[in-house]
Design a protein around this motif. Structure first.
Motif, PDB file in Angstrom:
ATOM      1  N   SER A 159       0.863  -1.035  -0.047  1.00 10.82           N
ATOM      2  CA  SER A 159      -0.226  -0.140  -0.003  1.00 10.82           C
ATOM      3  C   SER A 159       0.744   1.158  -0.005  1.00 10.82           C
ATOM      4  O   SER A 159       2.054   1.129   0.577  1.00 10.82           O
ATOM      5  N   GLY A 160       0.346   2.236  -0.470  1.00 11.27           N
ATOM      6  CA  GLY A 160       1.310   3.440  -0.719  1.00 11.27           C
ATOM      7  C   GLY A 160       0.200   4.672  -0.505  1.00 11.27           C
ATOM      8  O   GLY A 160      -0.777   4.804   0.111  1.00 11.27           O
ATOM      9  N   GLU A 161       0.756   5.667  -1.044  1.00  7.69           N
ATOM     10  CA  GLU A 161       0.023   6.834  -0.823  1.00  7.69           C
ATOM     11  C   GLU A 161      -0.006   7.835  -2.137  1.00  7.69           C
ATOM     12  O   GLU A 161       1.048   7.890  -2.868  1.00  7.69           O
ATOM     13  N   CYS A 162      -1.067   8.450  -2.417  1.00  8.04           N
ATOM     14  CA  CYS A 162      -1.270   9.559  -3.605  1.00  8.04           C
ATOM     15  C   CYS A 162      -0.264  10.461  -3.580  1.00  8.04           C
ATOM     16  O   CYS A 162      -0.402  11.251  -2.441  1.00  8.04           O
ATOM     17  N   ALA A 191      -4.000  10.509  -0.374  1.00  5.03           N
ATOM     18  CA  ALA A 191      -4.973   9.360   0.046  1.00  5.03           C
ATOM     19  C   ALA A 191      -4.157   7.985   0.085  1.00  5.03           C
ATOM     20  O   ALA A 191      -3.225   7.805  -0.417  1.00  5.03           O
ATOM     21  N   ARG A 192      -4.751   7.117   1.048  1.00  5.37           N
ATOM     22  CA  ARG A 192      -4.172   5.900   1.029  1.00  5.37           C
ATOM     23  C   ARG A 192      -4.555   4.995  -0.086  1.00  5.37           C
ATOM     24  O   ARG A 192      -5.633   5.065  -0.636  1.00  5.37           O
ATOM     25  N   LEU A 193      -3.385   4.111  -0.859  1.00  2.00           N
ATOM     26  CA  LEU A 193      -3.701   3.506  -1.985  1.00  2.00           C
ATOM     27  C   LEU A 193      -3.650   1.940  -1.640  1.00  2.00           C
ATOM     28  O   LEU A 193      -2.608   1.551  -0.660  1.00  2.00           O
ATOM     29  N   CYS A 222      -5.916   6.801  -8.513  1.00  2.00           N
ATOM     30  CA  CYS A 222      -6.240   7.272  -7.281  1.00  2.00           C
ATOM     31  C   CYS A 222      -7.546   7.171  -7.109  1.00  2.00           C
ATOM     32  O   CYS A 222      -8.334   7.716  -7.902  1.00  2.00           O
TER      33      CYS A 222
END
Length: 71
Positions: free
Chosen positions: A2-5, A10-12, A19
């Motif tokens: 998981s990552g971040e935009c 936002a959480r991805l 996104c």
């Protein structure tokens, strides 16, 4: 994974192409093998060019000038 935009933060979820919050495109991981193959090709081309220049310089200096007495 998981990552971040990068656009909105936002959480991805893993394997997301866009996104879900803002619709921005998410960059994928860059594969190492194509980059390594490209760099190898570049190095070989440069090495070939440098060897060609040395060969041409060696050929022109190896020929002895003809003196007028030899003619």
């Amino acid at each position: 994974m998981s990552g971040e935009c990068k656009a909105c933060g936002a959480r991805l979820v893993s394997d997301t192409k866009t996104c879900p919050e803002c619709g921005a495109a998410v960059a994928g991981k860059m594969k190492l093998l194509p980059l390594a193959a490209f760099m190898l090709i570049v190095i070989l081309v440069i090495q070939s060019y440098m060897n060609k220049s040395e060969d041409e310089a060696g050929e022109s200096s190896s020929t002895a000038p003809v003196s007028t007495a030899e003619q």
